[in-house]
Structure formats: structure tokens, C-alpha cells
Design a protein around this motif. Sequence first.
Motif, PDB file in Angstrom:
ATOM      1  N   LYS A   1       0.813  -1.228   0.000  1.00 28.43           N
ATOM      2  CA  LYS A   1       0.000   0.000   0.000  1.00 28.43           C
ATOM      3  C   LYS A   1       0.842   1.271   0.000  1.00 28.43           C
ATOM      4  CE  LYS A   1      -3.998  -2.189   2.202  1.00 28.43           C
ATOM      5  NZ  LYS A   1      -4.976  -2.130   3.326  1.00 28.43           N
ATOM      6  N   ALA A   2       2.140   1.138  -0.269  1.00 24.56           N
ATOM      7  CA  ALA A   2       2.973   2.326  -0.443  1.00 24.56           C
ATOM      8  C   ALA A   2       2.590   3.020  -1.742  1.00 24.56           C
ATOM      9  CB  ALA A   2       4.444   1.939  -0.477  1.00 24.56           C
ATOM     10  N   THR A   3       2.530   4.331  -1.710  1.00 23.55           N
ATOM     11  CA  THR A   3       2.217   5.103  -2.909  1.00 23.55           C
ATOM     12  C   THR A   3       3.454   5.888  -3.325  1.00 23.55           C
ATOM     13  OG1 THR A   3       1.392   6.984  -1.614  1.00 23.55           O
ATOM     14  CG2 THR A   3      -0.211   5.311  -2.272  1.00 23.55           C
ATOM     15  N   MET A   4       3.702   5.945  -4.620  1.00 25.67           N
ATOM     16  CA  MET A   4       4.840   6.666  -5.176  1.00 25.67           C
ATOM     17  C   MET A   4       4.294   7.744  -6.099  1.00 25.67           C
ATOM     18  SD  MET A   4       6.833   4.395  -3.780  1.00 25.67           S
ATOM     19  CE  MET A   4       8.435   4.904  -4.357  1.00 25.67           C
TER      20      MET A   4
ATOM     21  N   LYS B   1      12.688  17.043 -11.000  1.00 27.78           N
ATOM     22  CA  LYS B   1      11.688  16.056 -10.591  1.00 27.78           C
ATOM     23  C   LYS B   1      12.016  15.503  -9.203  1.00 27.78           C
ATOM     24  CE  LYS B   1       8.602  12.840 -12.848  1.00 27.78           C
ATOM     25  NZ  LYS B   1       8.317  12.128 -14.110  1.00 27.78           N
ATOM     26  N   VAL B   2      11.052  15.601  -8.307  1.00 28.33           N
ATOM     27  CA  VAL B   2      11.183  15.084  -6.947  1.00 28.33           C
ATOM     28  C   VAL B   2      10.203  13.932  -6.789  1.00 28.33           C
ATOM     29  CG1 VAL B   2      10.954  15.595  -4.483  1.00 28.33           C
ATOM     30  CG2 VAL B   2      11.868  17.331  -6.041  1.00 28.33           C
ATOM     31  N   PHE B   3      10.679  12.830  -6.237  1.00 23.91           N
ATOM     32  CA  PHE B   3       9.840  11.656  -6.030  1.00 23.91           C
ATOM     33  C   PHE B   3       9.442  11.563  -4.564  1.00 23.91           C
ATOM     34  CE2 PHE B   3      12.292  10.914  -9.810  1.00 23.91           C
ATOM     35  CZ  PHE B   3      11.347  10.420 -10.699  1.00 23.91           C
ATOM     36  N   ARG B   4       8.203  11.171  -4.345  1.00 22.27           N
ATOM     37  CA  ARG B   4       7.659  11.108  -2.990  1.00 22.27           C
ATOM     38  C   ARG B   4       7.072   9.711  -2.753  1.00 22.27           C
ATOM     39  NH1 ARG B   4       3.962  15.617  -0.030  1.00 22.27           N
ATOM     40  NH2 ARG B   4       3.111  14.356   1.672  1.00 22.27           N
ATOM     41  N   ALA B   5       7.539   9.064  -1.695  1.00 21.89           N
ATOM     42  CA  ALA B   5       7.023   7.753  -1.305  1.00 21.89           C
ATOM     43  C   ALA B   5       6.317   7.890   0.042  1.00 21.89           C
ATOM     44  CB  ALA B   5       8.156   6.738  -1.208  1.00 21.89           C
TER      45      ALA B   5
ATOM     46  N   LEU C   1      12.721  12.515  -2.514  1.00 25.28           N
ATOM     47  CA  LEU C   1      14.021  12.170  -3.091  1.00 25.28           C
ATOM     48  C   LEU C   1      14.241  12.884  -4.417  1.00 25.28           C
ATOM     49  CD1 LEU C   1      16.598  10.395  -2.893  1.00 25.28           C
ATOM     50  CD2 LEU C   1      15.354   8.674  -4.236  1.00 25.28           C
ATOM     51  N   SER C   2      15.371  13.575  -4.516  1.00 25.30           N
ATOM     52  CA  SER C   2      15.813  14.189  -5.766  1.00 25.30           C
ATOM     53  C   SER C   2      17.300  13.921  -5.910  1.00 25.30           C
ATOM     54  CB  SER C   2      15.545  15.698  -5.766  1.00 25.30           C
ATOM     55  OG  SER C   2      16.099  16.308  -6.919  1.00 25.30           O
TER      56      SER C   2
ATOM     57  N   SER D   1      13.802   2.476  -6.878  1.00 26.13           N
ATOM     58  CA  SER D   1      14.778   2.337  -5.786  1.00 26.13           C
ATOM     59  C   SER D   1      14.126   2.645  -4.446  1.00 26.13           C
ATOM     60  CB  SER D   1      15.985   3.244  -6.020  1.00 26.13           C
ATOM     61  OG  SER D   1      15.639   4.606  -5.893  1.00 26.13           O
ATOM     62  N   GLN D   2      13.226   3.617  -4.416  1.00 26.28           N
ATOM     63  CA  GLN D   2      12.489   3.908  -3.177  1.00 26.28           C
ATOM     64  C   GLN D   2      11.601   2.730  -2.787  1.00 26.28           C
ATOM     65  OE1 GLN D   2      10.909   7.811  -4.675  1.00 26.28           O
ATOM     66  NE2 GLN D   2      11.400   8.502  -2.609  1.00 26.28           N
ATOM     67  N   ALA D   3      10.913   2.172  -3.788  1.00 30.39           N
ATOM     68  CA  ALA D   3      10.027   1.031  -3.518  1.00 30.39           C
ATOM     69  C   ALA D   3      10.822  -0.154  -2.983  1.00 30.39           C
ATOM     70  CB  ALA D   3       9.286   0.647  -4.802  1.00 30.39           C
ATOM     71  N   ASP D   4      11.985  -0.423  -3.584  1.00 30.41           N
ATOM     72  CA  ASP D   4      12.815  -1.542  -3.129  1.00 30.41           C
ATOM     73  C   ASP D   4      13.351  -1.291  -1.721  1.00 30.41           C
ATOM     74  OD1 ASP D   4      12.415  -2.750  -5.568  1.00 30.41           O
ATOM     75  OD2 ASP D   4      14.345  -2.118  -6.416  1.00 30.41           O
ATOM     76  N   PHE D   5      13.745  -0.052  -1.441  1.00 29.47           N
ATOM     77  CA  PHE D   5      14.241   0.295  -0.108  1.00 29.47           C
ATOM     78  C   PHE D   5      13.172   0.033   0.951  1.00 29.47           C
ATOM     79  CE2 PHE D   5      14.878   3.156   3.440  1.00 29.47           C
ATOM     80  CZ  PHE D   5      16.235   3.142   3.663  1.00 29.47           C
TER      81      PHE D   5
END
Length: 259
Positions: A83-86, A96-100, A221-222, A241-245
Motif C-alpha cells: 500500500k505504499a504510494t509513489m 523532478k522530486v519523487f515522494r514515497a 528524493l531528488s 529504488s524507493q520502492a525496493d528500499f
Amino acid sequence: MANWVSGETLRFWEGKLHWLPRQAAKAYSRGCSHFSVFCYTRPSQFSSVDLSYITQGEAALQQALSILQQHTSWQAEMVLDNKATMSSAALPGLGKVFRAEVVLPMPVARLHQELFERIEQMPQWNPAIRAVKVLQRIGTDTLVTHEVTAPSPGNLVGQRDFVSVRHRGRKETAIYLVGTATHIEKLPLQEGCIRAESQLSCIVLQPLAGDPSHTRFTWLLSMDLKGWIPKSVINRVLPQSQADFIKHLGRHLSTTTCP
């Protein structure tokens, strides 16, 4: 607001701001009204280089807080089994900044310990990381680290290493763990690695409302991975990479007890 610093200590610091370089003094003055520190250290114990690292960490913390407070239109990237959202957004100065975001079945204190206090043990549970070394500790809230990613067959990005300032702060019940690229002359480039840069990393750990045994985990993460990598590849690799972490962290926490 929870405050871990006494009024006497704050008055001492405020009276000693003239000891600090101008930027560091501004960072402290701006931050102390919002954040508490984890332990008090006399500023006279810091060199000018130490203070520059603290300033970088404070600046990253303020930048992350500003992003988190903005009403940004985040675009969904993926939803994981846990249920993690990216999501992602293009932001001025960062690209571009990614948010988990995910809720983890562990209290804030345990996550904080794993992600800051025990950071050198990260390669034991995260196969994407070959090594993490703390090069310097400044006070109790700031680290300078060197991180090397693990080689992986078929990896489109290749092996990278990072030199970063890592800094922590607390606002109310949330703990903020931020990181940003820095430079150390005595640390040469690693053979077989490209020196990449963490433009901004911020993990927010906040107790879940009504259930403090769970933590709301938010990660901004940027990165500038350097090298000749198409943006389409970067935009796929970073959220993955965030999802795997998060997956490896959750697995580690579920199979170990608090040391």
C-alpha cells in the motif's frame, strides 16, 4: 510542541550566535522556532568546516519542510503491494522530486534508530548498498557519510557513490532525516564508480494517529545520478529504488528485534 531543549539552553545559544558564521547563525535562528535538537553541544566545539556541514543540513531541512508544506500537485507513479504510494512533481531548483508514502508497523523510535543511529549497518539488509561509512560526526545530529551502491548485473545506471551530509531534526512528534550532497577533498573518486549527488533526501517519521506502534513514513528524493543516462531511465529507476528500499526495510524490521 514537544521541545527537547530547555529555555536555559536556548538562551545560551541565542547569546552565542555571534560565534557562528553568518549563514549558520541564520540557519539556527530560523530553525530553532520550529525544531528541537537531540542534544546540546557548545558551538565552540565546532570548527568552521563542522559548522558548514551543519549549515548544509539545516538548509536541506528547511527546503524539505517548505516542499512538504506546499500544496503541490503530486502525480501518481505507482502503488505497491504494501500500500505504499509513489508520486512525483517537478519543483523549481530541484527538477523532478519523487515522494514515497507508506505506513510501517514499527514505532518511530525503531525506524529512527535503523535509519540514522545504525546507518552503517544498512548494507546488511539493503542489497542495493555495498557500503555506508560515517566519515565524521558533528555533534549528535549531523553526519558526513560515504555510500557506495552495490554492483548489479543488468543495472542500467551502473555503480554510484555518494558523499552526503545527513542531519536530523524534530518538529512536534515527527522526526526529519535529511541528506544532501557535500564535498570532502580527502575522499577521492572510487574506481568503477561515478560520483553522484543527492540533491535532497528527506525521510519523515511520524506516529500514526491513534496507533503510535505504527509510523507514517514519507520520503522525498531528488538525485543527480551524473553520467549519460536518459531522463526516462532516471524517472523509472528512482521511484523503483524507493520502492525496493521500503520493501527491504520492512522485511528487515519484521525479522529482527530491536537491539
